[in-house]
Design a protein around this motif. Structure first.
Motif, PDB file in Angstrom:
ATOM      1  N   GLN A 102     -28.004 -39.057   6.554  1.00  0.00           N
ATOM      2  CA  GLN A 102     -27.768 -40.140   7.520  1.00  0.00           C
ATOM      3  C   GLN A 102     -26.361 -40.712   7.348  1.00  0.00           C
ATOM      4  OE1 GLN A 102     -30.900 -42.896   6.636  1.00  0.00           O
ATOM      5  NE2 GLN A 102     -32.421 -41.851   7.927  1.00  0.00           N
ATOM      6  N   GLU A 105     -23.822 -38.337   8.743  1.00  0.00           N
ATOM      7  CA  GLU A 105     -23.759 -38.432  10.211  1.00  0.00           C
ATOM      8  C   GLU A 105     -23.033 -39.700  10.635  1.00  0.00           C
ATOM      9  OE1 GLU A 105     -27.578 -38.054  12.100  1.00  0.00           O
ATOM     10  OE2 GLU A 105     -28.076 -36.260  10.955  1.00  0.00           O
ATOM     11  N   GLU A 106     -23.349 -40.835   9.987  1.00  0.00           N
ATOM     12  CA  GLU A 106     -22.661 -42.084  10.313  1.00  0.00           C
ATOM     13  C   GLU A 106     -21.165 -41.965  10.036  1.00  0.00           C
ATOM     14  OE1 GLU A 106     -24.283 -45.691   8.640  1.00  0.00           O
ATOM     15  OE2 GLU A 106     -26.336 -45.025   9.046  1.00  0.00           O
ATOM     16  N   LYS A 109     -19.596 -39.987  12.792  1.00  0.00           N
ATOM     17  CA  LYS A 109     -19.476 -40.819  13.996  1.00  0.00           C
ATOM     18  C   LYS A 109     -18.317 -41.807  13.848  1.00  0.00           C
ATOM     19  CE  LYS A 109     -24.363 -40.700  15.314  1.00  0.00           C
ATOM     20  NZ  LYS A 109     -25.610 -41.474  15.407  1.00  0.00           N
TER      21      LYS A 109
END
Length: 142
Positions: A102, A105-106, A109
């Motif tokens: 997670q 992915e953050e 982004k």
């Protein structure tokens, strides 16, 4: 009477002799029975001693097996606790791996957003620079 007495005495001797033979036969039989009884008693004592020894050995083996069972149960309990600990560690590792994914992915982004913002900033700075240059050109032309 002598003939009768002789006959009675002969009959008595014959019966005495028969009884003596029977008595000897019975005494031999009694001796055989006594001898067999002694052998049986000796055999019984030997079997009793053997039985006591076997019982003693079986009790020892039983207690040894009881100890082994207790040891095996303790080892099983310890392995269960270790297994549970490993399962807990694995679950924690999975949770951390999910959290790491997670965060990755953050991070991606955010990295994309930073790139977009840098491009927008560069575009804004370029427009601002152009507007300043245009404003300076207008000022000079006036």
């Amino acid at each position: 009477m002598t003939e009768e007495q002789a006959r009675l005495e002969a009959e008595y001797q014959e019966k005495t002799s028969i009884h003596q033979l029977e008595l000897e036969r019975l005494q031999k039989s009694l001796e055989g029975i006594k001898s067999a009884k002694e052998r049986q008693e000796l055999s019984f004592k030997e079997e009793q001693t053997t039985f006591k020894e076997e019982t003693k050995q079986l009790k020892k083996a039983f207690f040894d097996l009881e100890g082994q069972v207790k040891k095996s149960e303790d080892e099983r309990d310890q392995l269960y606790r270790q297994n549970q600990s490993l399962i807990d560690m694995m679950e924690d590792f999975k949770a951390r791996a999910r959290r790491a994914d997670q965060l990755k992915e953050e991070n991606q982004k955010l990295h994309l957003e930073v790139q977009i913002l840098r491009r927008e900033k560069a575009a804004f700075e370029n427009r601002l620079k152009e507007q300043v240059e245009l404003a300076l050109l207008r000022e000079r032309n006036k």
